[in-house]
Scaffold this motif. Structure first.
Motif, PDB file in Angstrom:
ATOM      1  N   LYS A 133       0.641   4.175   5.087  1.00 29.98           N
ATOM      2  CA  LYS A 133       0.137   4.955   6.621  1.00 29.98           C
ATOM      3  C   LYS A 133      -0.235   4.003   7.822  1.00 29.98           C
ATOM      4  O   LYS A 133      -0.171   4.349   8.854  1.00 29.98           O
ATOM      5  CB  LYS A 133      -1.077   5.763   6.368  1.00 29.98           C
ATOM      6  CG  LYS A 133      -0.685   6.841   5.258  1.00 29.98           C
ATOM      7  CD  LYS A 133      -2.077   7.756   5.228  1.00 29.98           C
ATOM      8  CE  LYS A 133      -1.698   9.132   4.358  1.00 29.98           C
ATOM      9  NZ  LYS A 133      -2.667   9.845   4.093  1.00 29.98           N
ATOM     10  N   LYS A 134      -0.504   2.699   7.342  1.00 29.86           N
ATOM     11  CA  LYS A 134      -0.627   1.561   8.361  1.00 29.86           C
ATOM     12  C   LYS A 134       0.455   0.990   8.771  1.00 29.86           C
ATOM     13  O   LYS A 134       0.428   0.254   9.846  1.00 29.86           O
ATOM     14  CB  LYS A 134      -1.683   0.613   7.908  1.00 29.86           C
ATOM     15  CG  LYS A 134      -3.038   1.185   7.510  1.00 29.86           C
ATOM     16  CD  LYS A 134      -4.123   0.086   6.784  1.00 29.86           C
ATOM     17  CE  LYS A 134      -5.408   0.428   6.452  1.00 29.86           C
ATOM     18  NZ  LYS A 134      -6.162  -0.549   5.853  1.00 29.86           N
ATOM     19  N   GLY A 135       1.484   1.462   8.473  1.00 22.70           N
ATOM     20  CA  GLY A 135       2.747   0.757   8.728  1.00 22.70           C
ATOM     21  C   GLY A 135       3.361  -0.594   8.131  1.00 22.70           C
ATOM     22  O   GLY A 135       4.153  -1.168   8.437  1.00 22.70           O
ATOM     23  N   GLU A 136       2.282  -0.762   7.039  1.00 19.24           N
ATOM     24  CA  GLU A 136       2.603  -1.863   6.341  1.00 19.24           C
ATOM     25  C   GLU A 136       3.774  -1.886   5.198  1.00 19.24           C
ATOM     26  O   GLU A 136       3.787  -0.723   4.700  1.00 19.24           O
ATOM     27  CB  GLU A 136       1.342  -2.488   5.755  1.00 19.24           C
ATOM     28  CG  GLU A 136       0.185  -2.716   6.803  1.00 19.24           C
ATOM     29  CD  GLU A 136      -1.025  -3.096   6.369  1.00 19.24           C
ATOM     30  OE1 GLU A 136      -1.098  -2.704   4.991  1.00 19.24           O
ATOM     31  OE2 GLU A 136      -1.682  -3.866   6.884  1.00 19.24           O
ATOM     32  N   ILE A 137       4.518  -2.796   4.914  1.00 17.82           N
ATOM     33  CA  ILE A 137       5.503  -2.687   3.712  1.00 17.82           C
ATOM     34  C   ILE A 137       4.820  -3.066   2.540  1.00 17.82           C
ATOM     35  O   ILE A 137       4.211  -3.984   2.475  1.00 17.82           O
ATOM     36  CB  ILE A 137       6.740  -3.752   4.024  1.00 17.82           C
ATOM     37  CG1 ILE A 137       7.439  -3.468   5.130  1.00 17.82           C
ATOM     38  CG2 ILE A 137       7.493  -3.701   2.869  1.00 17.82           C
ATOM     39  CD1 ILE A 137       8.544  -4.548   5.703  1.00 17.82           C
ATOM     40  N   ILE A 138       4.785  -2.085   1.667  1.00 24.64           N
ATOM     41  CA  ILE A 138       4.134  -2.063   0.193  1.00 24.64           C
ATOM     42  C   ILE A 138       4.864  -2.138  -0.762  1.00 24.64           C
ATOM     43  O   ILE A 138       4.534  -2.572  -1.777  1.00 24.64           O
ATOM     44  CB  ILE A 138       3.141  -0.773   0.349  1.00 24.64           C
ATOM     45  CG1 ILE A 138       3.834   0.533   0.309  1.00 24.64           C
ATOM     46  CG2 ILE A 138       2.007  -0.902   1.324  1.00 24.64           C
ATOM     47  CD1 ILE A 138       3.001   1.705  -0.137  1.00 24.64           C
ATOM     48  N   GLY A 139       6.506  -2.031  -0.555  1.00 20.54           N
ATOM     49  CA  GLY A 139       7.138  -1.772  -1.666  1.00 20.54           C
ATOM     50  C   GLY A 139       8.584  -1.796  -1.334  1.00 20.54           C
ATOM     51  O   GLY A 139       8.957  -1.775  -0.028  1.00 20.54           O
ATOM     52  N   VAL A 140       9.423  -1.492  -2.263  1.00 19.29           N
ATOM     53  CA  VAL A 140      11.035  -1.260  -1.869  1.00 19.29           C
ATOM     54  C   VAL A 140      11.520   0.102  -2.723  1.00 19.29           C
ATOM     55  O   VAL A 140      11.157  -0.019  -3.783  1.00 19.29           O
ATOM     56  CB  VAL A 140      11.739  -2.451  -2.124  1.00 19.29           C
ATOM     57  CG1 VAL A 140      11.909  -2.902  -3.302  1.00 19.29           C
ATOM     58  CG2 VAL A 140      13.274  -2.101  -1.593  1.00 19.29           C
ATOM     59  N   ALA A 141      12.576   0.800  -2.282  1.00 21.69           N
ATOM     60  CA  ALA A 141      13.036   1.657  -3.191  1.00 21.69           C
ATOM     61  C   ALA A 141      14.548   1.260  -3.265  1.00 21.69           C
ATOM     62  O   ALA A 141      15.132   1.013  -2.392  1.00 21.69           O
ATOM     63  CB  ALA A 141      13.093   3.267  -2.653  1.00 21.69           C
ATOM     64  N   SER A 142      15.042   1.111  -4.581  1.00 22.57           N
ATOM     65  CA  SER A 142      16.144   0.584  -4.766  1.00 22.57           C
ATOM     66  C   SER A 142      17.058   1.725  -5.575  1.00 22.57           C
ATOM     67  O   SER A 142      16.575   2.119  -6.599  1.00 22.57           O
ATOM     68  CB  SER A 142      16.298  -0.523  -5.643  1.00 22.57           C
ATOM     69  OG  SER A 142      17.655  -1.083  -6.057  1.00 22.57           O
ATOM     70  N   VAL A 143      18.173   2.222  -5.010  1.00 21.56           N
ATOM     71  CA  VAL A 143      18.778   3.167  -5.572  1.00 21.56           C
ATOM     72  C   VAL A 143      20.305   2.803  -5.940  1.00 21.56           C
ATOM     73  O   VAL A 143      21.056   2.038  -5.158  1.00 21.56           O
ATOM     74  CB  VAL A 143      18.958   4.441  -4.830  1.00 21.56           C
ATOM     75  CG1 VAL A 143      20.007   5.663  -5.312  1.00 21.56           C
ATOM     76  CG2 VAL A 143      17.621   4.976  -4.709  1.00 21.56           C
ATOM     77  N   GLY A 144      20.750   3.022  -7.087  1.00 19.39           N
ATOM     78  CA  GLY A 144      22.153   2.492  -7.208  1.00 19.39           C
ATOM     79  C   GLY A 144      23.190   3.607  -8.009  1.00 19.39           C
ATOM     80  O   GLY A 144      22.709   4.248  -8.855  1.00 19.39           O
ATOM     81  N   PHE A 145      24.389   3.642  -7.519  1.00 21.20           N
ATOM     82  CA  PHE A 145      25.382   4.436  -8.186  1.00 21.20           C
ATOM     83  C   PHE A 145      26.396   3.680  -8.797  1.00 21.20           C
ATOM     84  O   PHE A 145      27.240   2.850  -8.133  1.00 21.20           O
ATOM     85  CB  PHE A 145      25.979   5.398  -7.206  1.00 21.20           C
ATOM     86  CG  PHE A 145      25.345   6.473  -6.625  1.00 21.20           C
ATOM     87  CD1 PHE A 145      25.478   7.894  -7.352  1.00 21.20           C
ATOM     88  CD2 PHE A 145      24.354   6.407  -5.371  1.00 21.20           C
ATOM     89  CE1 PHE A 145      24.790   9.108  -6.586  1.00 21.20           C
ATOM     90  CE2 PHE A 145      23.577   7.512  -5.287  1.00 21.20           C
ATOM     91  CZ  PHE A 145      23.711   8.857  -5.640  1.00 21.20           C
ATOM     92  N   LEU A 146      26.371   3.853 -10.248  1.00 21.94           N
ATOM     93  CA  LEU A 146      27.040   2.923 -11.093  1.00 21.94           C
ATOM     94  C   LEU A 146      28.672   3.220 -10.616  1.00 21.94           C
ATOM     95  O   LEU A 146      29.150   4.407 -10.163  1.00 21.94           O
ATOM     96  CB  LEU A 146      27.188   3.017 -12.364  1.00 21.94           C
ATOM     97  CG  LEU A 146      25.680   3.145 -13.065  1.00 21.94           C
ATOM     98  CD1 LEU A 146      25.788   3.669 -14.320  1.00 21.94           C
ATOM     99  CD2 LEU A 146      25.309   1.690 -12.735  1.00 21.94           C
ATOM    100  N   THR A 147      29.460   2.179 -10.599  1.00 19.13           N
ATOM    101  CA  THR A 147      30.811   1.968 -10.196  1.00 19.13           C
ATOM    102  C   THR A 147      31.682   2.808 -11.115  1.00 19.13           C
ATOM    103  O   THR A 147      32.862   3.116 -10.911  1.00 19.13           O
ATOM    104  CB  THR A 147      31.638   0.708  -9.817  1.00 19.13           C
ATOM    105  OG1 THR A 147      31.115  -0.030 -11.123  1.00 19.13           O
ATOM    106  CG2 THR A 147      30.712  -0.233  -8.882  1.00 19.13           C
ATOM    107  N   THR A 148      31.144   2.857 -12.531  1.00 21.66           N
ATOM    108  CA  THR A 148      32.008   3.660 -13.234  1.00 21.66           C
ATOM    109  C   THR A 148      32.263   5.374 -12.551  1.00 21.66           C
ATOM    110  O   THR A 148      33.119   6.166 -13.092  1.00 21.66           O
ATOM    111  CB  THR A 148      31.016   3.986 -14.621  1.00 21.66           C
ATOM    112  OG1 THR A 148      29.804   4.439 -14.348  1.00 21.66           O
ATOM    113  CG2 THR A 148      31.033   2.867 -15.134  1.00 21.66           C
TER     114      THR A 148
END
Length: 528
Positions: free
Chosen positions: A148-163
């Motif tokens: 809520k303070k606008g600080e980066i607290i982490g990351v969301a990583s999403v992947g779709f397999l090439t299969t």
């Protein structure tokens, strides 16, 4: 054993060529489509991965769970729910130290992520890329997670397999293969149909046979002594031999069209009426020609005309002379009948002993013919011109025309350089035209008068008649080849011959009104 290779026939070549073109076209199009399809699938999955990553990064529960003593406890179920609902290969939530708070393989929770998240954690960027991690090759998207303070607290990583990409590509490839087979079958069928159609249009001939026929046609055309021309419906020349090219020199346009108005008219008549025309007379230069024409047929339609032009041959001249002889024979037969009647009259006078009347009757008959012969002999020193005039006198009696020669006419000085044989064609034509015109209008009262003189530096001939005359609007056209006021074919040649012959003799022709009310033609030819 020696096996001789034979070149395939035209039908086989055409089928093979068209089939090869169809096959190569489909092959290249398929390859391009397959490549584009893979690129589009990767871009689509990348866009989808980014959407899911941002959706996870903005999830309020996930953001709040970062403050929990044990964040994976709340984050893992939510991440798995997102993965299953979107069909992603994995949804990983990591903190700012790149430690996983969620993973579909739970044993990897709490461990560091396999790929760097520096751009998202340091610069706050959302990125899409292709890479290989512990789950395999995938199209990946990473998005920073803010509190809520606008600080980066982490990351969301999403992947779709090439299969998944491969599955989609294989599905499309199967459809494309079916489509390719259908198009190939359709193309080969079309190739066979077109090839057979073309073979039918060229009468099942092979290229070598067509080439031979063309050369044979060319040799045949050149071997024909007569001028031969073939034209299409637009009067464009499609075939012409050397003799025709020489004859029509200056009468063919740059676009290959005939410019001779009479030949064009003849071709149009053949094409429109779909029938042959024979023995049409044409004048080229000072030579008289005869033309025959026949239509060119294709699918029961006229597609042009073939014209054959030849000079008036010796046989045709003999035919004309035979016709003249027949006419003279008929005239002699008529004169014989007339003389027989007169002999019977003389015999009757003698039997009745009316000798004076018999002598007077005989003297009158002899005097008329003797006066004509004596006058021509004394007044016309050239035998050809005298013979021409004498022949026209007899001709006038056949036509019942009052033919007069002016008694004051004289032609005693004819230069030796003067071509009288050529001139009598002019004089004969002019007198014939005058007698025909007078007879058409006056019948038995037709009158034609001829006068001539050699006084001065010119030979002058006047031919006048009591016919209808020449209307003012037609006086400039009467010397055009083909122009005529008579009915039927093969007219409109005589005055054109006169004009061309006079040009050769350096003479002139003048037209005026006759004292009889008809036309008067005056011919002047210089003595020198």
């Amino acid at each position: 054993m020696l096996i001789l290779w034979r070149r395939p026939k035209l039908l086989g070549q055409m089928i093979g060529l068209i089939s090869m073109v169809v096959f190569l076209t489909i092959l290249f199009v398929s390859a391009i489509f397959f490549t584009l399809m893979g690129d589009l699938a990767e871009k689509s999955l990348g866009s989808q991965a980014m959407t899911v990553a941002k959706m996870a990064a903005q999830n309020e529960t996930i953001i709040q769970a970062f403050d929990d003593p044990n964040p994976p406890l709340r984050i893992q179920p939510i991440a798995e729910s997102i993965r299953q609902s979107t069909g992603a290969g994995y949804v990983v939530i990591g903190n700012k130290h790149n430690v996983r708070y969620s993973h579909h393989i739970t044993k990897h929770i709490g461990k560091k992520m396999g790929t760097s998240s520096r751009e998202s954690l340091s610069a706050g960027k959302s990125v899409v890329y292709k890479g290989t991690g512990i789950s395999g090759s995938a199209i990946k998207a990473k998005a920073p997670i803010y509190n809520k303070k606008g600080e980066i607290i982490g990351v969301a990583s999403v992947g779709f397999l090439t299969t998944e990409v491969d599955k989609a590509r294989n599905a499309y490839w199967l459809k494309l293969l079916c489509f390719t087979l259908f198009i190939s079958l359709f193309g080969i069928t079309g190739a066979v149909t077109i090839a057979k159609r073309v073979k039918k249009l060229i009468f099942n001939l092979e290229p070598e046979e067509i080439s031979f026929l063309f050369k044979e046609k060319e040799a045949t055309l050149e071997s024909i002594r007569d001028a031969t021309i073939a034209v299409n419906n637009d009067h464009h020349i499609t075939s012409i031999n050397k003799r025709a090219r020489n004859l029509l020199e200056g009468q063919i346009s740059e676009k290959g069209k005939i410019t001779n108005s009479r030949l064009v008219g003849m071709a149009e008549s053949i094409i429109d009426q779909k029938t042959s025309i024979v023995r049409q007379r044409f004048l080229f230069g000072h030579q008289l020609y005869v033309a025959d024409g026949a239509p060119i047929w294709q699918n029961n339609q006229t597609k042009g005309a073939v014209l054959t032009i030849r000079p008036v041959s010796e046989i045709e001249k003999i035919e004309e002379e035979m016709s003249a002889v027949k006419s003279i024979t008929d005239n002699i037969r008529a004169q014989n009948h007339e003389y027989l009647n007169k002999l019977n009259t003389i015999y009757g006078l003698i039997v009745l002993e009316q000798y004076d009347e018999a002598r007077s009757f005989i003297a009158d008959e002899v005097k008329e013919r003797q006066d004509v012969v004596v006058f021509l002999t004394s007044s016309v020193k050239d035998p050809y011109i005298a013979a021409c005039l004498l022949g026209k006198i007899h001709r006038s009696k056949e036509m019942k025309v009052h033919f007069q020669i002016d008694e004051d006419s004289n032609l005693s000085v004819v230069p030796s350089s003067f071509d009288t044989k050529l001139f009598v064609t002019v004089l004969g034509n002019m007198i014939d035209n005058a007698m025909e015109a007078a007879v058409r209008l006056r019948g038995d009262e037709a009158v034609v008068r001829v006068s001539f003189t050699d006084i001065g530096h010119e030979l002058i001939f006047d031919i006048e008649d009591n016919g209808p005359g020449i209307p003012l609007e037609e006086q400039d056209r009467i010397f055009e080849e083909g122009f005529t006021t008579k009915d039927g074919d093969n007219h409109g040649i005589g005055l054109a011959i006169v004009k061309n012959t006079l040009q050769k003799l350096k003479g002139d022709l003048y037209l005026s009104k006759s004292s009889f009310g008809g036309a008067q033609f005056t011919i002047t030819i210089p003595k020198a």
